[in-house]
Design an enzyme around this catalytic site. Structure first.
Site, PDB file in Angstrom:
ATOM      1  N   GLY A  10      -8.005  11.626   3.169  1.00  0.00           N
ATOM      2  CA  GLY A  10      -8.249  10.188   3.047  1.00  0.00           C
ATOM      3  C   GLY A  10      -7.022   9.394   3.428  1.00  0.00           C
ATOM      4  N   SER A  12      -4.671   6.101   4.445  1.00  0.00           N
ATOM      5  CA  SER A  12      -4.851   5.137   5.537  1.00  0.00           C
ATOM      6  C   SER A  12      -5.433   5.800   6.775  1.00  0.00           C
ATOM      7  CB  SER A  12      -3.507   4.490   5.894  1.00  0.00           C
ATOM      8  OG  SER A  12      -2.961   3.812   4.795  1.00  0.00           O
ATOM      9  N   VAL A  47       3.662   4.623   1.981  1.00  0.00           N
ATOM     10  CA  VAL A  47       4.824   3.734   2.020  1.00  0.00           C
ATOM     11  C   VAL A  47       4.738   2.741   3.175  1.00  0.00           C
ATOM     12  CG1 VAL A  47       6.344   5.404   0.933  1.00  0.00           C
ATOM     13  CG2 VAL A  47       6.174   5.358   3.416  1.00  0.00           C
ATOM     14  N   ALA A  50       4.144  -2.299   6.520  1.00  0.00           N
ATOM     15  CA  ALA A  50       4.247  -3.298   7.589  1.00  0.00           C
ATOM     16  C   ALA A  50       3.413  -2.858   8.770  1.00  0.00           C
ATOM     17  CB  ALA A  50       5.706  -3.494   7.989  1.00  0.00           C
ATOM     18  N   LYS A  78       3.255 -11.230   8.382  1.00  0.00           N
ATOM     19  CA  LYS A  78       4.457 -10.734   9.057  1.00  0.00           C
ATOM     20  C   LYS A  78       4.475 -11.316  10.461  1.00  0.00           C
ATOM     21  CE  LYS A  78       6.543  -6.654  11.137  1.00  0.00           C
ATOM     22  NZ  LYS A  78       6.342  -5.226  11.487  1.00  0.00           N
ATOM     23  N   LEU A 331      -0.161  11.382  10.198  1.00  0.00           N
ATOM     24  CA  LEU A 331       0.952  12.299   9.959  1.00  0.00           C
ATOM     25  C   LEU A 331       0.618  13.737  10.314  1.00  0.00           C
ATOM     26  CD1 LEU A 331       2.203  10.936   6.503  1.00  0.00           C
ATOM     27  CD2 LEU A 331       3.083  10.388   8.774  1.00  0.00           C
ATOM     28  N   GLU A 340      10.163  -0.343  13.073  1.00  0.00           N
ATOM     29  CA  GLU A 340       9.230  -1.065  13.951  1.00  0.00           C
ATOM     30  C   GLU A 340       7.756  -0.849  13.604  1.00  0.00           C
ATOM     31  OE1 GLU A 340       9.643  -3.407  16.020  1.00  0.00           O
ATOM     32  OE2 GLU A 340      11.733  -3.389  16.693  1.00  0.00           O
TER      33      GLU A 340
END
Length: 498
Positions: A10, A12, A47, A50, A78, A331, A340
């Protein structure tokens, strides 16, 4: 036919991918069953707080209303990243807007030769609006639209939770369970996944969203990793959440702070009810204890009782992202570093590409896999070069980390020749091959000029645009950031009462 898709994992990665696939199938009339199985025991890293402006398109494609998103993820706006001390004692911005439009080569080249004129303040309206903490849009703008490009700061764990409930309400099937076995056929394809809840799950296409463990692509199919550690030295992060009832800053900022430190750099991000801070560093030059102490020293005494979380990562990517009937997203495929904010973008890109390639995979599976792997590898290489740029052009040599990070052997090969050219001129239109880039000419201009890398002959200042009227008009029409967030909060409260 791809009649069923099983997403393993699961967070993101899993829920963005599942919702993009589901929305695409609903729009195109595809009758494809989408199942997501998630471990109840393995925590999400969560984590990534952004984003880049493409997140608006992604959320709009999924069909989640912007007001709903802002409320459920504690999102704030942002508009840029503000870099401090990447050249010691200096600050510059990487904003999402570049003026004038269309870009003027003459203006950029003219600026690059001027002494003391900051590029960001003369070619970006958002840089100037950030000083006043002006929101990039008003409540009158349609959802996900505004006069200026913008992204969000958000709580990634809350984003996954909201997309989970939204996706299930729209037909995505959900299973809880830990994967205990992955069945691989003699042909090297995934034949099924077994969980500790007794489920035997099968599909035509498997998507690996199991994070750094990469249970399917890296584990069952044994796809090796191509390391980027030579070019990106940071491999650790220590993070902390600072609730506003512990410490509230003067303003909830519309930008990410990225401050260079002795062994890496530190982020500072403002959400609706807390800040997220983190020190990204190299374990070659700093240990966990010293990194946490440095983060707490930065934050101050009020952080003494706050929990710090330590994360280990390696910069690299699987040699292929798609093998047989299995694709890795997030990942489980690769990671660069938090600089960035490319992590969520790579998930967005993968989810959208897979959704649009389902029909191709049915008609020409081998060609589809080769093409997907090529564009994904190209994207990682593109982002690698851009991140590498931030370090190698720094004038810092004050610590062992910065001497290593700016050494000649760290430079990405694809970047080397362009850096030689950019010493004498700004980046040009032929310096960035490929149509669909995350970081193209605009972004490179802000970094190169912001760090005073480009040198050149003197030119007239006549080419420098005057943005004062645009800034004045925007300030008159757009609300303060905190005022906009207050409207979001009031709308949420009114909905609860109704």
């Amino acid at each position: 036919m791809v009649q069923s898709v099983l997403i393993v994992g699961g967070g993101s990665a899993g829920w963005i991918t599942a919702n993009l696939l589901n929305a695409h199938c609903r729009r195109t009339g595809r009758d494809t069953r989408i199942v997501l199985v998630e471990s109840p025991d393995i925590p999400t890293i969560g984590v990534g707080e952004a984003t880049v402006p493409t997140i608006r398109r992604t959320l709009n494609d999924i069909g989640l209303p912007e007001q709903d998103f802002l409320e459920s993820t504690e999102a704030t706006f942002k508009t840029l990243i503000r870099f401090k001390d990447w050249n010691l004692g200096e600050t510059y911005d990487h904003p999402f807007d570049r003026r004038p439009r269309p870009q003027s080569d003459t203006a950029a080249i003219a600026w690059s030769a001027q002494n003391g004129l900051p590029f960001d303040r003369h070619f970006s309206v958002l840089t100037q609006l950030a000083d006043f903490n002006t929101a990039p849009k008003s409540p009158r703008h349609p959802q996900y639209q505004a006069s200026f490009p913008y992204a969000y700061h958000l709580d990634a764990i809350k984003l996954a939770a909201r997309l989970s409930s939204f996706g299930q309400a729209n037909g995505i099937e959900y299973r809880l369970g830990n994967v205990v076995d992955v069945i691989v056929s003699p042909e090297g394809l995934i034949a099924g996944v077994k969980t500790d809840r007794g489920d035997d799950l099968t599909a035509n296409l498997y998507i690996d969203c199991t994070g750094f463990r990469s249970v399917l692509l890296g584990g069952a199919l044994d796809v090796p990793v191509r390391s980027f550690e030579k070019h990106l030295l940071c491999d650790r992060a220590v993070t902390m959440r600072v609730p506003y009832d512990v410490y509230r800053p003067e303003r909830i900022l519309t930008y990410t702070k990225a401050t260079a430190r002795e062994a890496g750099w530190q982020w500072d991000i403002n959400l609706q009810s807390r800040r997220g801070i983190g020190y990204v560093y190299s374990s070659q030059f700093l240990d966990e204890t010293a990194a946490e102490a440095a983060l707490r020293q930065y934050e101050g005494a009020h952080s003494d009782e706050l929990e710090a979380r330590h994360i280990r990562f390696a910069s690299g990517k699987r040699e292929v992202s798609w093998k047989g009937n299995c694709v890795a997203v997030g990942l489980s495929d690769g990671f660069l570093e938090p600089l960035e904010s490319s992590g969520l973008y790579l998930i967005e890109f993968a989810g959208l590409a897979i959704a649009n390639m389902l029909a191709d995979f049915e008609s020409a599976p081998q060609a589809t896999m080769r093409y997907y792997n090529r564009i994904t590898n190209d994207l990682y290489d593109e982002i690698l070069g851009f991140l590498n740029l931030h370090y190698v052009i720094s004038n810092r040599r004050d610590t062992a980390f910065w001497r290593a990070a700016t050494s000649d052997e760290v430079i990405v090969d694809d970047l080397r020749d362009r850096l030689e050219l950019w010493k004498h001129r700004g980046p040009g239109q032929f310096d960035f091959p490929g149509a669909d880039r995350l970081f193209a000419r605009d972004s490179y201009e802000f970094i190169l000029h912001g760090m005073r890398y480009v040198k050149g002959a003197t030119h007239s200042r006549a080419s420098i645009p005057d943005l004062s009227q645009v800034v004045m008009k925007a300030r008159a029409e757009l609300p303060d950031h905190e005022a906009f967030l207050s409207l979001v909060e009031r709308a949420a409260e009114a909905r609860k009462l109704s």
